[in-house]
Scaffold this motif. Structure first.
Motif, PDB file in Angstrom:
ATOM      1  N   GLY A 141       0.776  -1.229   0.000  1.00  0.00           N
ATOM      2  CA  GLY A 141       0.000   0.000   0.000  1.00  0.00           C
ATOM      3  C   GLY A 141       0.810   1.283   0.000  1.00  0.00           C
ATOM      4  N   ARG A 142       2.138   1.203   0.149  1.00  0.00           N
ATOM      5  CA  ARG A 142       2.963   2.411   0.074  1.00  0.00           C
ATOM      6  C   ARG A 142       2.981   2.919  -1.358  1.00  0.00           C
ATOM      7  NH1 ARG A 142       8.439   0.571   2.556  1.00  0.00           N
ATOM      8  NH2 ARG A 142       7.469  -1.389   3.117  1.00  0.00           N
ATOM      9  N   PRO A 143       3.343   4.182  -1.586  1.00  0.00           N
ATOM     10  CA  PRO A 143       3.389   4.702  -2.965  1.00  0.00           C
ATOM     11  C   PRO A 143       4.407   3.942  -3.815  1.00  0.00           C
ATOM     12  CG  PRO A 143       3.501   6.490  -1.372  1.00  0.00           C
ATOM     13  CD  PRO A 143       3.609   5.216  -0.596  1.00  0.00           C
ATOM     14  N   SER A 144       4.047   3.657  -5.046  1.00  0.00           N
ATOM     15  CA  SER A 144       4.947   2.931  -5.951  1.00  0.00           C
ATOM     16  C   SER A 144       6.086   3.838  -6.397  1.00  0.00           C
ATOM     17  CB  SER A 144       4.176   2.436  -7.165  1.00  0.00           C
ATOM     18  OG  SER A 144       3.645   3.526  -7.888  1.00  0.00           O
ATOM     19  N   VAL A 145       7.166   3.208  -6.849  1.00  0.00           N
ATOM     20  CA  VAL A 145       8.306   3.945  -7.394  1.00  0.00           C
ATOM     21  C   VAL A 145       8.536   3.491  -8.828  1.00  0.00           C
ATOM     22  CG1 VAL A 145       9.438   4.336  -5.172  1.00  0.00           C
ATOM     23  CG2 VAL A 145       9.969   2.292  -6.466  1.00  0.00           C
ATOM     24  N   ARG A 146       9.151   4.345  -9.594  1.00  0.00           N
ATOM     25  CA  ARG A 146       9.324   4.109 -11.028  1.00  0.00           C
ATOM     26  C   ARG A 146      10.109   2.830 -11.326  1.00  0.00           C
ATOM     27  NH1 ARG A 146      11.267   8.809 -15.130  1.00  0.00           N
ATOM     28  NH2 ARG A 146      10.656   7.742 -17.033  1.00  0.00           N
ATOM     29  N   GLU A 147      11.153   2.568 -10.562  1.00  0.00           N
ATOM     30  CA  GLU A 147      12.018   1.419 -10.822  1.00  0.00           C
ATOM     31  C   GLU A 147      11.309   0.084 -10.630  1.00  0.00           C
ATOM     32  OE1 GLU A 147      13.027   3.767  -8.407  1.00  0.00           O
ATOM     33  OE2 GLU A 147      14.034   4.959  -9.927  1.00  0.00           O
ATOM     34  N   HIS A 148      10.303   0.040  -9.755  1.00  0.00           N
ATOM     35  CA  HIS A 148       9.647  -1.222  -9.409  1.00  0.00           C
ATOM     36  C   HIS A 148       8.142  -1.185  -9.679  1.00  0.00           C
ATOM     37  CE1 HIS A 148      13.405  -2.315  -7.567  1.00  0.00           C
ATOM     38  NE2 HIS A 148      13.372  -1.221  -6.829  1.00  0.00           N
TER      39      HIS A 148
END
Length: 70
Positions: A25-32
């Motif tokens: 549920g944490r904000p996603s990051v571009r790399e993953h």
């Protein structure tokens, strides 16, 4: 087209909007994307590979019998 004083790298917009991680549920990051970390990405991959995620299939016996007659 060069000049202008700004670096091109500072104007780059993300390809996708961030969304909650599919695992925690944490904000996603571009790399993953769509996950927040390599750990969450690997947890999801493990679930796929171990068969935890499965598409339910309803066996329709009448269709199976029809195909055997041909």
């Amino acid at each position: 087209m060069r000049g202008g004083g700004k670096k091109n790298g500072s104007n780059v917009e993300p390809l996708r909007a961030t969304r909650p991680c599919a695992e925690c549920g944490r904000p996603s990051v571009r790399e993953h994307y769509p996950f927040c970390s390599k750990r969450c990405r690997n947890v999801d991959l493990n679930r796929w590979l171990s068969g935890s995620y499965a598409i339910p299939v309803a066996d329709d016996e009448s269709k199976a019998d029809d195909s055997d007659e041909r």
